[in-house]
Design an enzyme around this catalytic site. Structure first.
Site, mmCIF file in Angstrom:
data_model
loop_
_atom_site.group_PDB
_atom_site.id
_atom_site.type_symbol
_atom_site.label_atom_id
_atom_site.label_comp_id
_atom_site.label_asym_id
_atom_site.label_seq_id
_atom_site.Cartn_x
_atom_site.Cartn_y
_atom_site.Cartn_z
ATOM 1 N N ASP A 9 0.818 -1.205 0.000
ATOM 2 C CA ASP A 9 0.000 0.000 0.000
ATOM 3 C C ASP A 9 0.855 1.259 0.000
ATOM 4 O O ASP A 9 2.046 1.235 0.320
ATOM 5 C CB ASP A 9 -0.959 0.009 1.187
ATOM 6 C CG ASP A 9 -0.247 -0.118 2.530
ATOM 7 O OD1 ASP A 9 0.735 -0.882 2.614
ATOM 8 O OD2 ASP A 9 -0.653 0.560 3.494
ATOM 9 N N GLU A 61 0.008 -1.337 5.742
ATOM 10 C CA GLU A 61 1.121 -0.887 6.595
ATOM 11 C C GLU A 61 0.978 0.581 6.953
ATOM 12 O O GLU A 61 1.332 1.001 8.059
ATOM 13 C CB GLU A 61 2.460 -1.131 5.885
ATOM 14 C CG GLU A 61 3.690 -0.867 6.749
ATOM 15 C CD GLU A 61 4.216 0.556 6.680
ATOM 16 O OE1 GLU A 61 5.108 0.901 7.473
ATOM 17 O OE2 GLU A 61 3.738 1.353 5.828
#
Length: 383
Positions: A82, A144
Protein backbone atom coordinates in the site's frame (compact mmCIF):
# COMPACT_ATOMS: atom_id res chain seq x y z
CA UNK A 1 8.88 -19.15 -16.83
CA UNK A 2 11.43 -16.35 -16.55
CA UNK A 3 10.93 -15.31 -20.18
CA UNK A 4 7.29 -14.46 -19.36
CA UNK A 5 8.41 -11.84 -16.85
CA UNK A 6 8.27 -8.26 -18.18
CA UNK A 7 11.43 -6.12 -18.18
CA UNK A 8 12.35 -4.51 -14.84
CA UNK A 9 11.10 -1.05 -15.76
CA UNK A 10 7.78 -2.47 -17.02
CA UNK A 11 7.26 -4.36 -13.76
CA UNK A 12 7.94 -1.13 -11.90
CA UNK A 13 5.60 0.79 -14.20
CA UNK A 14 2.76 -1.70 -13.69
CA UNK A 15 3.13 -1.61 -9.89
CA UNK A 16 3.00 2.20 -9.80
CA UNK A 17 0.03 2.25 -12.19
CA UNK A 18 -2.02 0.03 -9.85
CA UNK A 19 -3.48 2.19 -7.05
CA UNK A 20 -3.42 0.69 -3.55
CA UNK A 21 -3.91 3.62 -1.18
CA UNK A 22 -4.44 2.96 2.52
CA UNK A 23 -6.34 5.55 4.53
CA UNK A 24 -8.38 5.64 7.70
CA UNK A 25 -10.98 7.68 5.78
CA UNK A 26 -13.18 5.20 3.93
CA UNK A 27 -13.60 7.44 0.88
CA UNK A 28 -9.84 7.38 0.24
CA UNK A 29 -9.11 3.77 1.24
CA UNK A 30 -8.56 1.28 -1.58
CA UNK A 31 -8.26 -2.48 -1.89
CA UNK A 32 -4.85 -3.86 -2.81
CA UNK A 33 -6.42 -6.85 -4.60
CA UNK A 34 -5.31 -5.81 -8.10
CA UNK A 35 -1.72 -5.31 -6.97
CA UNK A 36 -1.69 -8.66 -5.17
CA UNK A 37 -2.97 -10.33 -8.35
CA UNK A 38 -0.14 -8.74 -10.37
CA UNK A 39 2.49 -9.96 -7.93
CA UNK A 40 0.93 -13.39 -7.55
CA UNK A 41 0.91 -13.97 -11.31
CA UNK A 42 4.55 -12.92 -11.71
CA UNK A 43 5.76 -15.14 -8.87
CA UNK A 44 3.74 -18.07 -10.23
CA UNK A 45 5.47 -17.52 -13.58
CA UNK A 46 8.79 -17.94 -11.75
CA UNK A 47 7.70 -21.26 -10.26
CA UNK A 48 6.71 -20.04 -6.79
CA UNK A 49 3.83 -21.45 -4.80
CA UNK A 50 1.53 -18.52 -4.00
CA UNK A 51 -0.95 -18.11 -1.15
CA UNK A 52 -3.27 -15.10 -0.92
CA UNK A 53 -4.56 -14.33 2.57
CA UNK A 54 -7.57 -12.07 3.23
CA UNK A 55 -6.86 -9.72 6.13
CA UNK A 56 -9.78 -9.52 8.60
CA UNK A 57 -11.04 -6.14 9.68
CA UNK A 58 -9.91 -4.39 6.50
CA UNK A 59 -11.72 -3.11 3.43
CA UNK A 60 -10.95 -5.98 1.03
CA UNK A 61 -7.19 -6.13 1.72
CA UNK A 62 -4.91 -9.12 1.20
CA UNK A 63 -1.47 -10.47 2.03
CA UNK A 64 0.47 -12.62 -0.43
CA UNK A 65 3.10 -15.23 0.43
CA UNK A 66 5.16 -16.64 -2.44
CA UNK A 67 7.43 -19.55 -1.55
CA UNK A 68 9.89 -21.85 -3.28
CA UNK A 69 12.30 -24.47 -2.00
CA UNK A 70 12.00 -27.17 0.64
CA UNK A 71 12.91 -27.64 4.27
CA UNK A 72 13.15 -25.46 7.34
CA UNK A 73 14.61 -22.00 7.79
CA UNK A 74 15.47 -19.98 4.73
CA UNK A 75 15.03 -16.30 3.93
CA UNK A 76 11.95 -14.06 3.99
CA UNK A 77 11.92 -10.87 1.89
CA UNK A 78 8.99 -8.68 2.92
CA UNK A 79 7.32 -5.42 2.05
CA UNK A 80 3.98 -3.65 2.00
CA UNK A 81 1.82 -3.16 -1.06
CA UNK A 82 0.00 0.00 0.00
CA UNK A 83 0.83 3.69 -0.27
CA UNK A 84 -0.34 6.78 1.53
CA UNK A 85 -2.88 9.09 -0.14
CA UNK A 86 -1.46 11.90 -2.28
CA UNK A 87 -2.08 15.64 -2.43
CA UNK A 88 -2.99 16.23 -6.06
CA UNK A 89 -2.23 19.94 -5.80
CA UNK A 90 1.36 19.35 -4.72
CA UNK A 91 2.32 16.71 -7.30
CA UNK A 92 3.72 18.03 -10.59
CA UNK A 93 3.50 14.56 -12.21
CA UNK A 94 0.84 11.87 -12.42
CA UNK A 95 1.41 9.81 -9.23
CA UNK A 96 0.36 6.62 -11.05
CA UNK A 97 2.62 7.00 -14.09
CA UNK A 98 6.24 5.97 -13.62
CA UNK A 99 8.41 8.68 -15.16
CA UNK A 100 12.19 8.87 -15.35
CA UNK A 101 13.97 12.21 -15.26
CA UNK A 102 17.46 13.29 -14.27
CA UNK A 103 18.40 9.98 -12.66
CA UNK A 104 15.15 9.61 -10.72
CA UNK A 105 12.11 7.35 -11.06
CA UNK A 106 9.00 9.32 -10.04
CA UNK A 107 5.67 7.91 -8.87
CA UNK A 108 3.59 7.12 -5.79
CA UNK A 109 5.23 4.12 -4.14
CA UNK A 110 8.52 4.25 -6.06
CA UNK A 111 10.47 4.49 -2.80
CA UNK A 112 7.84 3.53 -0.21
CA UNK A 113 7.81 0.78 -1.26
CA UNK A 114 6.32 -0.94 -4.30
CA UNK A 115 9.66 -0.73 -6.07
CA UNK A 116 11.18 -3.35 -3.76
CA UNK A 117 9.04 -6.03 -5.41
CA UNK A 118 10.28 -5.00 -8.85
CA UNK A 119 13.86 -5.41 -7.61
CA UNK A 120 13.12 -8.88 -6.18
CA UNK A 121 11.46 -10.10 -9.36
CA UNK A 122 14.25 -8.75 -11.53
CA UNK A 123 16.97 -10.28 -9.34
CA UNK A 124 15.29 -13.69 -9.56
CA UNK A 125 16.04 -13.79 -13.30
CA UNK A 126 19.67 -14.52 -12.38
CA UNK A 127 18.95 -17.16 -9.73
CA UNK A 128 18.35 -20.83 -10.43
CA UNK A 129 15.64 -21.37 -7.83
CA UNK A 130 15.65 -25.13 -8.50
CA UNK A 131 19.02 -25.32 -6.73
CA UNK A 132 17.97 -23.65 -3.48
CA UNK A 133 18.98 -25.68 -0.43
CA UNK A 134 16.64 -23.69 1.83
CA UNK A 135 13.31 -22.03 1.07
CA UNK A 136 12.86 -18.47 -0.15
CA UNK A 137 9.71 -16.58 0.86
CA UNK A 138 8.34 -13.30 -0.48
CA UNK A 139 5.72 -11.60 1.70
CA UNK A 140 3.57 -8.73 0.42
CA UNK A 141 1.42 -7.17 3.15
CA UNK A 142 -1.60 -4.87 3.38
CA UNK A 143 -2.37 -1.70 5.30
CA UNK A 144 1.12 -0.89 6.59
CA UNK A 145 0.45 2.83 6.21
CA UNK A 146 -2.51 2.79 8.61
CA UNK A 147 -2.96 -0.12 11.01
CA UNK A 148 -0.23 -2.57 9.92
CA UNK A 149 -3.08 -5.08 9.91
CA UNK A 150 -1.49 -7.24 7.24
CA UNK A 151 1.81 -7.86 9.03
CA UNK A 152 0.04 -8.26 12.38
CA UNK A 153 -2.33 -10.89 11.01
CA UNK A 154 0.36 -12.77 9.11
CA UNK A 155 2.61 -12.94 12.18
CA UNK A 156 -0.28 -14.14 14.35
CA UNK A 157 -1.41 -16.90 11.98
CA UNK A 158 1.64 -18.27 10.17
CA UNK A 159 3.66 -21.31 11.18
CA UNK A 160 6.55 -19.98 9.11
CA UNK A 161 9.89 -19.71 10.91
CA UNK A 162 12.59 -18.59 8.46
CA UNK A 163 16.20 -18.19 9.55
CA UNK A 164 15.93 -14.44 8.96
CA UNK A 165 13.99 -11.70 7.19
CA UNK A 166 14.68 -8.45 5.37
CA UNK A 167 11.99 -5.78 5.02
CA UNK A 168 12.72 -3.59 2.01
CA UNK A 169 11.64 -0.20 3.35
CA UNK A 170 13.60 2.77 1.94
CA UNK A 171 16.76 3.02 4.06
CA UNK A 172 19.14 4.21 1.31
CA UNK A 173 20.60 0.68 1.50
CA UNK A 174 21.76 1.38 5.06
CA UNK A 175 20.80 -1.61 7.24
CA UNK A 176 18.52 -0.84 10.19
CA UNK A 177 18.41 -3.21 13.18
CA UNK A 178 16.25 -1.28 15.67
CA UNK A 179 13.57 1.38 15.89
CA UNK A 180 11.23 2.86 18.45
CA UNK A 181 7.57 1.91 18.73
CA UNK A 182 4.47 4.09 18.71
CA UNK A 183 1.47 4.32 21.00
CA UNK A 184 -1.25 6.94 20.50
CA UNK A 185 -4.07 7.50 22.98
CA UNK A 186 -7.05 9.74 23.50
CA UNK A 187 -7.56 10.94 27.08
CA UNK A 188 -11.22 11.85 27.44
CA UNK A 189 -12.76 13.62 30.42
CA UNK A 190 -16.49 13.89 30.96
CA UNK A 191 -17.41 16.80 33.18
CA UNK A 192 -20.79 18.37 33.89
CA UNK A 193 -21.96 21.48 32.08
CA UNK A 194 -23.59 24.45 33.69
CA UNK A 195 -23.69 28.24 33.60
CA UNK A 196 -20.33 29.86 34.27
CA UNK A 197 -21.93 32.18 36.84
CA UNK A 198 -22.20 29.25 39.28
CA UNK A 199 -19.09 27.01 38.87
CA UNK A 200 -19.98 24.85 41.88
CA UNK A 201 -22.99 23.45 40.03
CA UNK A 202 -20.82 21.82 37.35
CA UNK A 203 -17.59 19.88 36.86
CA UNK A 204 -15.18 21.65 34.52
CA UNK A 205 -13.57 19.07 32.23
CA UNK A 206 -10.79 21.49 31.25
CA UNK A 207 -9.75 21.86 34.88
CA UNK A 208 -9.69 18.08 35.31
CA UNK A 209 -7.64 17.77 32.13
CA UNK A 210 -5.21 20.35 33.49
CA UNK A 211 -4.71 18.08 36.49
CA UNK A 212 -4.31 15.02 34.24
CA UNK A 213 -1.76 16.79 32.03
CA UNK A 214 0.35 17.56 35.08
CA UNK A 215 0.55 13.84 35.88
CA UNK A 216 1.24 12.97 32.23
CA UNK A 217 4.14 15.42 32.13
CA UNK A 218 5.52 13.81 35.28
CA UNK A 219 5.38 10.50 33.41
CA UNK A 220 7.29 12.10 30.53
CA UNK A 221 10.04 13.15 32.93
CA UNK A 222 10.12 9.69 34.53
CA UNK A 223 10.44 7.98 31.13
CA UNK A 224 13.35 10.25 30.26
CA UNK A 225 15.07 9.46 33.56
CA UNK A 226 14.48 5.69 33.71
CA UNK A 227 14.98 4.45 30.14
CA UNK A 228 17.97 4.98 27.86
CA UNK A 229 19.27 3.56 24.57
CA UNK A 230 22.29 5.59 23.59
CA UNK A 231 22.36 4.50 19.93
CA UNK A 232 19.27 6.64 19.22
CA UNK A 233 19.66 10.34 18.45
CA UNK A 234 16.91 10.87 21.04
CA UNK A 235 18.04 8.17 23.48
CA UNK A 236 14.90 7.95 25.63
CA UNK A 237 11.15 7.34 25.14
CA UNK A 238 9.38 10.50 24.01
CA UNK A 239 5.89 11.59 25.05
CA UNK A 240 4.07 14.27 23.08
CA UNK A 241 0.81 16.12 23.71
CA UNK A 242 -0.40 16.62 20.17
CA UNK A 243 -4.00 17.84 20.19
CA UNK A 244 -6.53 19.11 22.71
CA UNK A 245 -10.12 20.25 22.46
CA UNK A 246 -12.73 21.12 25.04
CA UNK A 247 -15.76 23.28 25.64
CA UNK A 248 -18.00 25.26 23.32
CA UNK A 249 -18.54 28.70 24.88
CA UNK A 250 -16.82 31.04 27.30
CA UNK A 251 -19.91 31.27 29.52
CA UNK A 252 -20.50 27.52 29.88
CA UNK A 253 -18.76 25.11 32.24
CA UNK A 254 -16.87 22.75 29.97
CA UNK A 255 -18.52 19.31 29.91
CA UNK A 256 -16.03 17.45 27.69
CA UNK A 257 -12.32 17.68 27.04
CA UNK A 258 -10.19 15.43 24.85
CA UNK A 259 -6.40 15.17 24.61
CA UNK A 260 -4.47 13.20 21.98
CA UNK A 261 -0.97 12.10 22.95
CA UNK A 262 1.66 9.68 21.80
CA UNK A 263 4.56 7.75 23.32
CA UNK A 264 7.48 6.37 21.29
CA UNK A 265 8.91 3.55 23.40
CA UNK A 266 12.41 2.13 23.13
CA UNK A 267 13.04 -1.45 22.00
CA UNK A 268 12.54 -3.83 24.91
CA UNK A 269 9.72 -1.85 26.50
CA UNK A 270 6.48 -3.83 26.35
CA UNK A 271 3.13 -2.30 25.48
CA UNK A 272 1.67 -3.67 28.72
CA UNK A 273 4.44 -1.99 30.67
CA UNK A 274 3.74 1.37 29.01
CA UNK A 275 0.00 1.12 29.47
CA UNK A 276 0.61 0.31 33.13
CA UNK A 277 2.84 3.37 33.54
CA UNK A 278 0.21 5.61 31.94
CA UNK A 279 -2.58 4.18 34.09
CA UNK A 280 -0.45 4.62 37.22
CA UNK A 281 0.24 8.23 36.26
CA UNK A 282 -3.46 8.99 35.85
CA UNK A 283 -4.59 7.02 38.91
CA UNK A 284 -4.79 10.06 41.25
CA UNK A 285 -7.16 11.84 38.84
CA UNK A 286 -9.27 8.70 38.34
CA UNK A 287 -9.51 8.15 42.11
CA UNK A 288 -10.51 11.74 42.75
CA UNK A 289 -13.03 11.85 39.89
CA UNK A 290 -14.31 8.27 39.41
CA UNK A 291 -15.99 7.52 36.10
CA UNK A 292 -14.93 10.77 34.46
CA UNK A 293 -11.62 9.87 32.77
CA UNK A 294 -11.06 7.25 30.07
CA UNK A 295 -8.03 6.26 28.00
CA UNK A 296 -8.63 4.87 24.50
CA UNK A 297 -6.30 3.82 21.69
CA UNK A 298 -6.33 6.11 18.68
CA UNK A 299 -4.45 3.58 16.53
CA UNK A 300 -3.25 0.01 17.11
CA UNK A 301 0.04 0.22 19.04
CA UNK A 302 3.39 -0.69 17.49
CA UNK A 303 6.07 -2.07 19.82
CA UNK A 304 9.72 -1.16 19.55
CA UNK A 305 11.95 -3.48 17.55
CA UNK A 306 15.52 -4.72 17.75
CA UNK A 307 17.51 -7.40 15.95
CA UNK A 308 20.38 -8.73 18.09
CA UNK A 309 23.56 -6.93 16.95
CA UNK A 310 25.58 -10.15 17.01
CA UNK A 311 23.15 -12.18 14.87
CA UNK A 312 24.48 -13.79 11.70
CA UNK A 313 22.06 -11.70 9.60
CA UNK A 314 23.61 -8.49 10.91
CA UNK A 315 27.15 -9.76 10.37
CA UNK A 316 26.44 -10.96 6.81
CA UNK A 317 24.65 -7.79 5.69
CA UNK A 318 27.25 -5.50 7.27
CA UNK A 319 29.98 -7.41 5.44
CA UNK A 320 28.15 -7.35 2.10
CA UNK A 321 27.44 -3.63 2.30
CA UNK A 322 30.57 -2.52 4.12
CA UNK A 323 28.30 -0.54 6.45
CA UNK A 324 27.29 -0.83 10.09
CA UNK A 325 23.66 -1.28 11.06
CA UNK A 326 21.78 1.76 12.33
CA UNK A 327 18.82 2.58 14.57
CA UNK A 328 16.00 4.91 13.48
CA UNK A 329 13.05 6.73 14.99
CA UNK A 330 10.36 5.85 12.43
CA UNK A 331 8.26 2.65 12.59
CA UNK A 332 7.99 -0.34 10.27
CA UNK A 333 6.43 -3.82 10.26
CA UNK A 334 9.65 -5.22 11.74
CA UNK A 335 8.28 -5.75 15.30
CA UNK A 336 5.73 -8.21 13.90
CA UNK A 337 8.07 -10.05 11.51
CA UNK A 338 10.68 -10.16 14.30
CA UNK A 339 8.33 -12.45 16.26
CA UNK A 340 8.98 -15.05 13.54
CA UNK A 341 12.73 -14.62 13.02
CA UNK A 342 15.59 -12.11 13.30
CA UNK A 343 14.78 -9.20 10.99
CA UNK A 344 16.56 -6.27 9.36
CA UNK A 345 15.06 -3.27 7.59
CA UNK A 346 16.99 -2.60 4.39
CA UNK A 347 15.93 -1.29 1.02
CA UNK A 348 16.50 1.14 -1.84
CA UNK A 349 15.43 4.77 -1.85
CA UNK A 350 15.44 7.39 0.88
CA UNK A 351 13.03 7.58 3.79
CA UNK A 352 13.02 11.33 3.14
CA UNK A 353 11.01 10.60 -0.02
CA UNK A 354 8.33 8.62 1.82
CA UNK A 355 4.93 10.35 1.89
CA UNK A 356 6.24 13.30 -0.16
CA UNK A 357 4.81 14.89 -3.32
CA UNK A 358 6.75 13.90 -6.44
CA UNK A 359 8.09 10.84 -4.60
CA UNK A 360 11.07 9.31 -6.38
CA UNK A 361 13.75 6.64 -6.21
CA UNK A 362 17.20 7.47 -7.54
CA UNK A 363 18.34 5.17 -10.34
CA UNK A 364 21.75 4.83 -8.65
CA UNK A 365 20.07 2.32 -6.31
CA UNK A 366 19.10 -0.08 -9.11
CA UNK A 367 22.35 -1.98 -9.61
CA UNK A 368 23.44 -2.31 -5.92
CA UNK A 369 19.94 -3.33 -4.79
CA UNK A 370 19.72 -6.03 -7.42
CA UNK A 371 23.18 -7.30 -6.47
CA UNK A 372 22.36 -7.27 -2.75
CA UNK A 373 19.17 -9.30 -3.22
CA UNK A 374 21.07 -11.92 -5.24
CA UNK A 375 23.82 -12.06 -2.61
CA UNK A 376 21.52 -12.53 0.39
CA UNK A 377 19.50 -15.21 -1.40
CA UNK A 378 22.72 -17.04 -2.27
CA UNK A 379 23.98 -16.79 1.30
CA UNK A 380 20.84 -17.81 3.18
CA UNK A 381 19.20 -20.19 0.69
CA UNK A 382 22.13 -21.88 -1.08
CA UNK A 383 24.50 -22.61 1.82
Amino acid sequence: MKNKLPPFIEIYRALIATPSISATEEALDQSNADLITLLADWFKDLGFNVEVQPVPGTRNKFNMLASIGQGAGGLLLAGHTDTVPFDDGRWTRDPFTLTEHDGKLYGLGTADMKGFFAFILDALRDIDVTKLKKPLYILATADEETSMAGARYFAETTALRPDCAIIGEPTSLQPVRAHKGHISNAIRIQGQSGHSSDPARGVNAIELMHDAIGHILQLRDNLKERYHYEAFTVPYPTLNLGHIHGGDASNRICACCELHMDIRPLPGMTLNELNGLLNDALAPVIERWPGRLTVDELHPPIPGYECPPNHQLVEVVEKLLGAKTEVVNYCTEAPFIQTLCPTLVLGPGSINQAHQPDEYLETRFIKPTRELIIQVIHHFCWH
